[in-house]
Structures are given as C-alpha cells and as structure tokens.
Design a protein around this motif. Sequence first.
Motif, PDB file in Angstrom:
ATOM      1  N   GLY A 120       0.821  -1.205   0.000  1.00 28.34           N
ATOM      2  CA  GLY A 120       0.000   0.000   0.000  1.00 28.34           C
ATOM      3  C   GLY A 120       0.855   1.255   0.000  1.00 28.34           C
ATOM      4  N   ASP A 121       1.989   1.194   0.710  1.00 29.46           N
ATOM      5  CA  ASP A 121       2.856   2.358   0.801  1.00 29.46           C
ATOM      6  C   ASP A 121       3.485   2.720  -0.536  1.00 29.46           C
ATOM      7  OD1 ASP A 121       2.240   2.655   3.398  1.00 29.46           O
ATOM      8  OD2 ASP A 121       4.042   1.729   4.190  1.00 29.46           O
ATOM      9  N   THR A 122       3.938   1.724  -1.280  1.00 30.28           N
ATOM     10  CA  THR A 122       4.507   1.991  -2.608  1.00 30.28           C
ATOM     11  C   THR A 122       3.444   2.627  -3.487  1.00 30.28           C
ATOM     12  OG1 THR A 122       5.878   0.019  -2.405  1.00 30.28           O
ATOM     13  CG2 THR A 122       5.682   0.978  -4.600  1.00 30.28           C
ATOM     14  N   ARG A 123       2.276   2.062  -3.460  1.00 33.17           N
ATOM     15  CA  ARG A 123       1.166   2.575  -4.257  1.00 33.17           C
ATOM     16  C   ARG A 123       0.895   4.033  -3.875  1.00 33.17           C
ATOM     17  NH1 ARG A 123      -4.341   2.654  -3.522  1.00 33.17           N
ATOM     18  NH2 ARG A 123      -5.630   2.389  -5.390  1.00 33.17           N
ATOM     19  N   GLN A 124       0.915   4.279  -2.596  1.00 31.60           N
ATOM     20  CA  GLN A 124       0.644   5.627  -2.115  1.00 31.60           C
ATOM     21  C   GLN A 124       1.753   6.590  -2.501  1.00 31.60           C
ATOM     22  OE1 GLN A 124      -0.555   5.521   1.973  1.00 31.60           O
ATOM     23  NE2 GLN A 124      -1.112   7.683   1.982  1.00 31.60           N
ATOM     24  N   ARG A 125       2.997   6.121  -2.436  1.00 34.72           N
ATOM     25  CA  ARG A 125       4.121   6.978  -2.843  1.00 34.72           C
ATOM     26  C   ARG A 125       4.005   7.346  -4.312  1.00 34.72           C
ATOM     27  NH1 ARG A 125       9.169   4.228  -2.352  1.00 34.72           N
ATOM     28  NH2 ARG A 125      10.135   6.107  -3.203  1.00 34.72           N
ATOM     29  N   ILE A 126       3.601   6.370  -5.128  1.00 34.09           N
ATOM     30  CA  ILE A 126       3.422   6.640  -6.561  1.00 34.09           C
ATOM     31  C   ILE A 126       2.351   7.730  -6.725  1.00 34.09           C
ATOM     32  CG2 ILE A 126       2.629   5.704  -8.774  1.00 34.09           C
ATOM     33  CD1 ILE A 126       3.697   2.944  -7.805  1.00 34.09           C
ATOM     34  N   GLN A 127       1.244   7.573  -6.021  1.00 29.86           N
ATOM     35  CA  GLN A 127       0.151   8.544  -6.130  1.00 29.86           C
ATOM     36  C   GLN A 127       0.618   9.941  -5.713  1.00 29.86           C
ATOM     37  OE1 GLN A 127      -2.600   6.515  -3.514  1.00 29.86           O
ATOM     38  NE2 GLN A 127      -3.890   5.864  -5.213  1.00 29.86           N
ATOM     39  N   ASP A 128       1.323  10.015  -4.580  1.00 30.74           N
ATOM     40  CA  ASP A 128       1.776  11.316  -4.069  1.00 30.74           C
ATOM     41  C   ASP A 128       2.731  11.993  -5.032  1.00 30.74           C
ATOM     42  OD1 ASP A 128       0.251  10.831  -1.860  1.00 30.74           O
ATOM     43  OD2 ASP A 128       1.920  10.273  -0.554  1.00 30.74           O
ATOM     44  N   ILE A 129       3.708  11.213  -5.508  1.00 32.34           N
ATOM     45  CA  ILE A 129       4.726  11.775  -6.419  1.00 32.34           C
ATOM     46  C   ILE A 129       4.090  12.174  -7.738  1.00 32.34           C
ATOM     47  CG2 ILE A 129       6.774  11.179  -7.771  1.00 32.34           C
ATOM     48  CD1 ILE A 129       7.991  10.917  -5.241  1.00 32.34           C
ATOM     49  N   ALA A 130       3.183  11.343  -8.233  1.00 32.15           N
ATOM     50  CA  ALA A 130       2.505  11.664  -9.497  1.00 32.15           C
ATOM     51  C   ALA A 130       1.742  12.976  -9.355  1.00 32.15           C
ATOM     52  CB  ALA A 130       1.558  10.533  -9.898  1.00 32.15           C
ATOM     53  N   LEU A 131       0.997  13.128  -8.270  1.00 33.55           N
ATOM     54  CA  LEU A 131       0.242  14.368  -8.050  1.00 33.55           C
ATOM     55  C   LEU A 131       1.172  15.574  -7.982  1.00 33.55           C
ATOM     56  CD1 LEU A 131      -2.669  13.970  -5.476  1.00 33.55           C
ATOM     57  CD2 LEU A 131      -2.790  14.737  -7.851  1.00 33.55           C
ATOM     58  N   ALA A 132       2.301  15.399  -7.287  1.00 24.16           N
ATOM     59  CA  ALA A 132       3.264  16.497  -7.168  1.00 24.16           C
ATOM     60  C   ALA A 132       3.795  16.876  -8.550  1.00 24.16           C
ATOM     61  CB  ALA A 132       4.410  16.099  -6.245  1.00 24.16           C
ATOM     62  N   LEU A 133       4.137  15.869  -9.361  1.00 23.69           N
ATOM     63  CA  LEU A 133       4.646  16.140 -10.712  1.00 23.69           C
ATOM     64  C   LEU A 133       3.576  16.781 -11.597  1.00 23.69           C
ATOM     65  CD1 LEU A 133       6.878  13.015 -11.452  1.00 23.69           C
ATOM     66  CD2 LEU A 133       7.616  15.396 -11.546  1.00 23.69           C
ATOM     67  N   PHE A 134       2.350  16.283 -11.495  1.00 31.13           N
ATOM     68  CA  PHE A 134       1.263  16.869 -12.290  1.00 31.13           C
ATOM     69  C   PHE A 134       1.101  18.345 -11.931  1.00 31.13           C
ATOM     70  CE2 PHE A 134      -0.995  12.458 -12.284  1.00 31.13           C
ATOM     71  CZ  PHE A 134      -0.118  11.999 -13.259  1.00 31.13           C
ATOM     72  N   ALA A 135       1.226  18.655 -10.639  1.00 30.16           N
ATOM     73  CA  ALA A 135       1.068  20.041 -10.185  1.00 30.16           C
ATOM     74  C   ALA A 135       2.229  20.897 -10.680  1.00 30.16           C
ATOM     75  CB  ALA A 135       0.980  20.089  -8.665  1.00 30.16           C
ATOM     76  N   GLU A 136       3.445  20.329 -10.675  1.00 35.38           N
ATOM     77  CA  GLU A 136       4.645  21.060 -11.092  1.00 35.38           C
ATOM     78  C   GLU A 136       4.644  21.377 -12.577  1.00 35.38           C
ATOM     79  OE1 GLU A 136       8.489  19.128 -10.153  1.00 35.38           O
ATOM     80  OE2 GLU A 136       7.587  18.849  -8.161  1.00 35.38           O
ATOM     81  N   GLN A 137       4.412  20.332 -13.394  1.00 40.25           N
ATOM     82  CA  GLN A 137       4.654  20.518 -14.831  1.00 40.25           C
ATOM     83  C   GLN A 137       3.456  20.203 -15.698  1.00 40.25           C
ATOM     84  OE1 GLN A 137       8.096  17.996 -14.909  1.00 40.25           O
ATOM     85  NE2 GLN A 137       6.914  16.220 -15.576  1.00 40.25           N
ATOM     86  N   GLY A 138       2.312  19.926 -15.057  1.00 42.50           N
ATOM     87  CA  GLY A 138       1.108  19.647 -15.832  1.00 42.50           C
ATOM     88  C   GLY A 138       0.938  18.164 -16.092  1.00 42.50           C
ATOM     89  N   TYR A 139      -0.302  17.752 -16.125  1.00 43.36           N
ATOM     90  CA  TYR A 139      -0.648  16.336 -16.314  1.00 43.36           C
ATOM     91  C   TYR A 139      -0.190  15.839 -17.673  1.00 43.36           C
ATOM     92  CZ  TYR A 139      -3.717  12.236 -16.805  1.00 43.36           C
ATOM     93  OH  TYR A 139      -4.211  10.978 -17.007  1.00 43.36           O
ATOM     94  N   GLU A 140      -0.499  16.618 -18.729  1.00 41.43           N
ATOM     95  CA  GLU A 140      -0.177  16.200 -20.091  1.00 41.43           C
ATOM     96  C   GLU A 140       1.320  15.965 -20.260  1.00 41.43           C
ATOM     97  OE1 GLU A 140      -2.570  15.448 -21.949  1.00 41.43           O
ATOM     98  OE2 GLU A 140      -4.155  16.428 -20.787  1.00 41.43           O
ATOM     99  N   LYS A 141       2.120  16.835 -19.656  1.00 42.56           N
ATOM    100  CA  LYS A 141       3.576  16.803 -19.896  1.00 42.56           C
ATOM    101  C   LYS A 141       4.299  15.745 -19.066  1.00 42.56           C
ATOM    102  CE  LYS A 141       4.193  21.639 -21.302  1.00 42.56           C
ATOM    103  NZ  LYS A 141       3.069  22.389 -20.676  1.00 42.56           N
TER     104      LYS A 141
END
Length: 198
Positions: A14-35
């Motif tokens: 669950g933790d790995t899954r959650q880390r992926i979710q957190d990092i993905a959200l952070a990246l989407f916020a930083e540089q946009g979902y599409e990019k």
Amino acid sequence: MGGTMDGTKHRRRGDTRQRIQDIALALFAEQGYEKTSLREIAERLDVTKAALYYHFKTKEEIIVSLFEDLTKPIEDLIEWGRLQPHTLETKQEIVRRYSQILSEAAPLFQFMQENQATVRELSIGEMFKNRMMGMRDIIIDPDADLVDQVRCISALFTMHAGMYAVRDLEGDPEDKRKAVLEVAIDLVTQAHTGSRNA
C-alpha cells in the motif's frame, strides 16, 4: 481504523502505491498532467518502470485510483450518516468529518481545478457527483423548507469552495480550514433551527 490483522505485507505494498500517487500528483502540479510521463514518475520515485507498472499501467489509472481512495472515506461517512438520527449533532459531526476528508485530499482538489478536461474525460466528475448526492441526502431533512435545503447544500459547497477560494486570503491554512468549517456548521445549524421553528 482497520484492524492490525491484515498484516504488514498489505501495508507495505500500500505504501509503494501511495508513494506513486503522491509523487505523481506532485509532478502533475509542477509541470502539468499532459507533460508528465510514467517514466518521469518512476525516475522521481527511483524505481524501474516495471515496478511502477506493477501498480499502474497508465497515468489515468493513477488519477482514477486517487479518486477511488478519496471517495472511500466519503462513502463510509455517507453510510455512517444514514444510520444516525437526523439531529443537529449528527449534521455538525457530518460536516466536521467531511471537512477533515477534504483537507486530506487537498492536492487532489488542486488537480481537479487545474485539469478540468482530464477530469471530464475520465468521468471522475460523475463519481464525485454521485457522492455529492449521497452527502446531500444525509445532511438535508426530507421535510425541510426549500431555503433550509439550500442552506445545507451551501454548507457542502462552502467546504468545496474553501479548498480553492480562500487560498489567497491571509492566514494559516489550518485557521482557514477552521473558518470555512465554522461557516458550514453555521449553515446546517441555521437550517436545522429553521425547520424546527416552522
């Protein structure tokens, strides 16, 4: 809330899954979902793309999983609310718990705000709208006046708006959350007394 019976193995995965979710959200916020690519998410996590694939095959899957995780506590709250008497205490408690759920999901709300087209495409909006109907059902008295029904719906919207609208106001985020919560509680309280005085 869950018991310790389901053991640590489940938690760890669950933790790995959650880390992926957190990092993905952070990246989407930083540089946009599409990019943002899955490869970048894997790099930021310092795992292989295969390891990432084990959990999610696409970016869409990551977002949908985040929404499912968000809607779970809302569903639990709706279930709980349905079993409670329609008292003022119940409504205030529903509002308090809902405020807490929303505050924990703040990054996701930011994503929704910034990626409305994606949200539409992934029919996440639908998922969320259904939960909103459920929330409305547990917070509105069936026989309430129209104006009191509107007050209850406004309490929910106040909390949603509180996710974005008060961001530019001066002050500590936790203080802002409490202020928004206070307004929402005022609304359900007013609605409740309104329906009692009728």
